[in-house]
Write a protein that holds these residues in place. Structure first.
Motif, PDB file in Angstrom:
ATOM      1  N   MET A   1       0.737  -1.173   0.082  1.00  0.00           N
ATOM      2  CA  MET A   1       0.185  -0.040   0.105  1.00  0.00           C
ATOM      3  C   MET A   1       0.704   1.218   0.030  1.00  0.00           C
ATOM      4  SD  MET A   1      -2.829  -1.034   3.159  1.00  0.00           S
ATOM      5  CE  MET A   1      -1.652  -2.009   3.933  1.00  0.00           C
ATOM      6  N   GLN A   2       0.387   2.228  -0.693  1.00  0.00           N
ATOM      7  CA  GLN A   2       1.265   3.437  -0.738  1.00  0.00           C
ATOM      8  C   GLN A   2       0.617   4.354   0.560  1.00  0.00           C
ATOM      9  OE1 GLN A   2       1.494   5.705  -4.312  1.00  0.00           O
ATOM     10  NE2 GLN A   2       2.912   6.874  -3.574  1.00  0.00           N
ATOM     11  N   LEU A   3       1.526   4.828   1.265  1.00  0.00           N
ATOM     12  CA  LEU A   3       1.204   5.368   2.465  1.00  0.00           C
ATOM     13  C   LEU A   3       1.404   7.046   2.245  1.00  0.00           C
ATOM     14  CD1 LEU A   3       0.191   5.205   5.439  1.00  0.00           C
ATOM     15  CD2 LEU A   3       2.463   5.189   6.047  1.00  0.00           C
ATOM     16  N   PHE A   4       0.321   7.772   2.529  1.00  0.00           N
ATOM     17  CA  PHE A   4       0.425   9.262   2.446  1.00  0.00           C
ATOM     18  C   PHE A   4       0.289   9.899   3.738  1.00  0.00           C
ATOM     19  CE2 PHE A   4      -0.966   7.814  -1.613  1.00  0.00           C
ATOM     20  CZ  PHE A   4      -0.304   8.399  -2.670  1.00  0.00           C
ATOM     21  N   ARG A   5       0.868  10.805   4.176  1.00  0.00           N
ATOM     22  CA  ARG A   5       0.819  11.774   5.467  1.00  0.00           C
ATOM     23  C   ARG A   5       0.550  13.173   5.155  1.00  0.00           C
ATOM     24  NH1 ARG A   5       5.107  12.302  10.509  1.00  0.00           N
ATOM     25  NH2 ARG A   5       3.213  13.155  12.084  1.00  0.00           N
ATOM     26  N   ASN A   6      -0.733  13.454   5.383  1.00  0.00           N
ATOM     27  CA  ASN A   6      -0.992  15.031   5.132  1.00  0.00           C
ATOM     28  C   ASN A   6      -0.954  15.174   3.854  1.00  0.00           C
ATOM     29  OD1 ASN A   6      -1.756  15.510   8.076  1.00  0.00           O
ATOM     30  ND2 ASN A   6       0.596  15.815   8.442  1.00  0.00           N
ATOM     31  N   GLY A   7      -1.477  14.100   2.839  1.00  0.00           N
ATOM     32  CA  GLY A   7      -1.428  14.338   1.504  1.00  0.00           C
ATOM     33  C   GLY A   7      -0.182  14.095   0.662  1.00  0.00           C
ATOM     34  N   GLN A   8       0.923  14.085   1.476  1.00  0.00           N
ATOM     35  CA  GLN A   8       2.266  13.913   0.550  1.00  0.00           C
ATOM     36  C   GLN A   8       2.644  12.283   0.797  1.00  0.00           C
ATOM     37  OE1 GLN A   8       3.808  16.462  -0.610  1.00  0.00           O
ATOM     38  NE2 GLN A   8       1.895  17.564  -0.317  1.00  0.00           N
ATOM     39  N   PRO A   9       3.331  11.888  -0.244  1.00  0.00           N
ATOM     40  CA  PRO A   9       3.783  10.486  -0.126  1.00  0.00           C
ATOM     41  C   PRO A   9       4.749  10.300   0.975  1.00  0.00           C
ATOM     42  CG  PRO A   9       3.998  11.404  -2.393  1.00  0.00           C
ATOM     43  CD  PRO A   9       3.447  12.474  -1.580  1.00  0.00           C
ATOM     44  N   TYR A  10       4.583   9.034   2.024  1.00  0.00           N
ATOM     45  CA  TYR A  10       5.183   8.802   2.689  1.00  0.00           C
ATOM     46  C   TYR A  10       6.096   7.534   2.711  1.00  0.00           C
ATOM     47  CZ  TYR A  10       6.492   9.248   7.753  1.00  0.00           C
ATOM     48  OH  TYR A  10       7.091   9.243   9.201  1.00  0.00           O
ATOM     49  N   GLY A  11       5.618   6.736   1.813  1.00  0.00           N
ATOM     50  CA  GLY A  11       6.341   5.323   1.666  1.00  0.00           C
ATOM     51  C   GLY A  11       5.182   4.287   1.425  1.00  0.00           C
ATOM     52  N   PHE A  12       5.654   2.882   1.731  1.00  0.00           N
ATOM     53  CA  PHE A  12       4.787   1.759   1.476  1.00  0.00           C
ATOM     54  C   PHE A  12       5.042   0.993   2.495  1.00  0.00           C
ATOM     55  CE2 PHE A  12       6.088   3.470  -3.042  1.00  0.00           C
ATOM     56  CZ  PHE A  12       4.967   3.312  -3.708  1.00  0.00           C
ATOM     57  N   VAL A  13       3.958   0.551   2.893  1.00  0.00           N
ATOM     58  CA  VAL A  13       3.650  -0.528   3.893  1.00  0.00           C
ATOM     59  C   VAL A  13       3.120  -1.818   3.405  1.00  0.00           C
ATOM     60  CG1 VAL A  13       3.628   0.975   5.726  1.00  0.00           C
ATOM     61  CG2 VAL A  13       1.520   0.468   4.800  1.00  0.00           C
ATOM     62  N   ASP A  15       1.213  -4.091   5.522  1.00  0.00           N
ATOM     63  CA  ASP A  15      -0.079  -4.426   6.202  1.00  0.00           C
ATOM     64  C   ASP A  15      -0.276  -3.594   7.382  1.00  0.00           C
ATOM     65  OD1 ASP A  15       1.485  -5.273   8.708  1.00  0.00           O
ATOM     66  OD2 ASP A  15       1.868  -7.398   7.892  1.00  0.00           O
ATOM     67  N   ARG A  16      -1.509  -3.785   8.146  1.00  0.00           N
ATOM     68  CA  ARG A  16      -1.846  -2.737   9.190  1.00  0.00           C
ATOM     69  C   ARG A  16      -1.208  -2.807  10.381  1.00  0.00           C
ATOM     70  NH1 ARG A  16      -8.119  -2.560  11.633  1.00  0.00           N
ATOM     71  NH2 ARG A  16      -7.391  -0.764  13.059  1.00  0.00           N
ATOM     72  N   ALA A  17      -0.363  -4.130  10.785  1.00  0.00           N
ATOM     73  CA  ALA A  17       0.589  -3.953  11.805  1.00  0.00           C
ATOM     74  C   ALA A  17       1.543  -2.967  11.788  1.00  0.00           C
ATOM     75  CB  ALA A  17       0.943  -5.375  12.159  1.00  0.00           C
ATOM     76  N   LEU A  18       1.998  -2.905  10.629  1.00  0.00           N
ATOM     77  CA  LEU A  18       3.292  -2.105  10.232  1.00  0.00           C
ATOM     78  C   LEU A  18       2.514  -0.452  10.577  1.00  0.00           C
ATOM     79  CD1 LEU A  18       4.907  -3.550   7.214  1.00  0.00           C
ATOM     80  CD2 LEU A  18       5.727  -3.556   9.687  1.00  0.00           C
ATOM     81  N   ASP A  20       0.032   0.549  12.194  1.00  0.00           N
ATOM     82  CA  ASP A  20      -0.342   0.742  13.706  1.00  0.00           C
ATOM     83  C   ASP A  20       1.096   0.994  14.478  1.00  0.00           C
ATOM     84  OD1 ASP A  20      -2.851   0.277  13.343  1.00  0.00           O
ATOM     85  OD2 ASP A  20      -2.809  -1.623  14.035  1.00  0.00           O
ATOM     86  N   MET A  21       2.290   0.070  14.148  1.00  0.00           N
ATOM     87  CA  MET A  21       3.436   0.558  14.811  1.00  0.00           C
ATOM     88  C   MET A  21       3.911   1.875  14.486  1.00  0.00           C
ATOM     89  SD  MET A  21       5.480  -3.230  14.505  1.00  0.00           S
ATOM     90  CE  MET A  21       6.581  -2.691  13.529  1.00  0.00           C
ATOM     91  N   LEU A  22       3.932   2.446  13.370  1.00  0.00           N
ATOM     92  CA  LEU A  22       4.217   3.702  12.638  1.00  0.00           C
ATOM     93  C   LEU A  22       3.421   4.707  13.340  1.00  0.00           C
ATOM     94  CD1 LEU A  22       5.813   5.491  10.909  1.00  0.00           C
ATOM     95  CD2 LEU A  22       3.936   5.203   9.278  1.00  0.00           C
ATOM     96  N   LEU A  23       2.227   4.405  13.751  1.00  0.00           N
ATOM     97  CA  LEU A  23       1.304   5.830  14.229  1.00  0.00           C
ATOM     98  C   LEU A  23       1.827   5.694  15.943  1.00  0.00           C
ATOM     99  CD1 LEU A  23      -2.109   4.769  12.997  1.00  0.00           C
ATOM    100  CD2 LEU A  23      -0.572   6.617  12.495  1.00  0.00           C
ATOM    101  N   ALA A  24       2.096   4.644  16.677  1.00  0.00           N
ATOM    102  CA  ALA A  24       2.452   4.482  17.801  1.00  0.00           C
ATOM    103  C   ALA A  24       3.911   5.124  17.874  1.00  0.00           C
ATOM    104  CB  ALA A  24       2.711   3.021  18.314  1.00  0.00           C
ATOM    105  N   GLU A  25       4.954   4.896  17.118  1.00  0.00           N
ATOM    106  CA  GLU A  25       6.256   5.498  17.116  1.00  0.00           C
ATOM    107  C   GLU A  25       6.150   7.014  16.890  1.00  0.00           C
ATOM    108  OE1 GLU A  25      10.167   5.210  17.483  1.00  0.00           O
ATOM    109  OE2 GLU A  25       8.743   3.508  17.792  1.00  0.00           O
ATOM    110  N   LEU A  26       5.424   7.360  16.036  1.00  0.00           N
ATOM    111  CA  LEU A  26       5.271   8.856  15.881  1.00  0.00           C
ATOM    112  C   LEU A  26       4.611   9.608  16.613  1.00  0.00           C
ATOM    113  CD1 LEU A  26       4.823   8.784  12.022  1.00  0.00           C
ATOM    114  CD2 LEU A  26       6.821   9.313  13.031  1.00  0.00           C
ATOM    115  N   GLY A  27       3.579   8.798  17.619  1.00  0.00           N
ATOM    116  CA  GLY A  27       2.938   9.545  18.528  1.00  0.00           C
ATOM    117  C   GLY A  27       1.819  10.432  17.952  1.00  0.00           C
ATOM    118  N   THR A  28       1.100   9.849  16.699  1.00  0.00           N
ATOM    119  CA  THR A  28       0.320  10.656  15.868  1.00  0.00           C
ATOM    120  C   THR A  28      -1.067   9.826  15.684  1.00  0.00           C
ATOM    121  OG1 THR A  28      -0.059  11.894  13.911  1.00  0.00           O
ATOM    122  CG2 THR A  28       0.922   9.821  13.575  1.00  0.00           C
TER     123      THR A  28
END
Length: 100
Positions: A1-13, A15-18, A20-28
């Motif tokens: 899946m291509q991931l976007f943060r605030n509309g800007q390309p952020y990378g690829f993930v 599965d959902r576990a990744l 969830d880990m990203l959100l926890a790590e960033l605290g967002t």
């Protein structure tokens, strides 16, 4: 899946576990992110989500012995998920907002 943060390309993930880990790590919050799945990827994500909420054993129990309300709730949930996966640009963050 291509991931976007605030509309800007952020990378690829993958599965959902990744995610969830990203959100926890960033605290967002998930609200800052969106994803785009390919057609086959969307179907796989959809299937995983349906089975997470309604494992196959539970689906069978509801079909065999569930009340009409339980059957309707499960059917509506699965239909909503399938509609998401057949959409033009399926975003898993939208899928995960579908609840039975």
């Amino acid at each position: 899946m291509q991931l976007f943060r605030n509309g800007q390309p952020y990378g690829f993930v993958q599965d959902r576990a990744l995610i969830d880990m990203l959100l926890a790590e960033l605290g967002t919050s998930a609200g800052e992110f969106s994803c785009i799945c390919g057609l086959e990827e969307a179907k796989a994500v959809c299937e995983d989500y349906i089975v997470q909420v309604y494992p196959l054993w539970r689906q069978m129990n509801i079909l065999r012995e569930g009340t009409q309300v339980e059957k309707d709730a499960m059917s509506n949930f699965i239909n909503a998920c399938r509609q998401w996966s057949n959409g033009s640009s399926p975003d898993p963050f939208q899928l995960w907002r579908i609840h039975p």
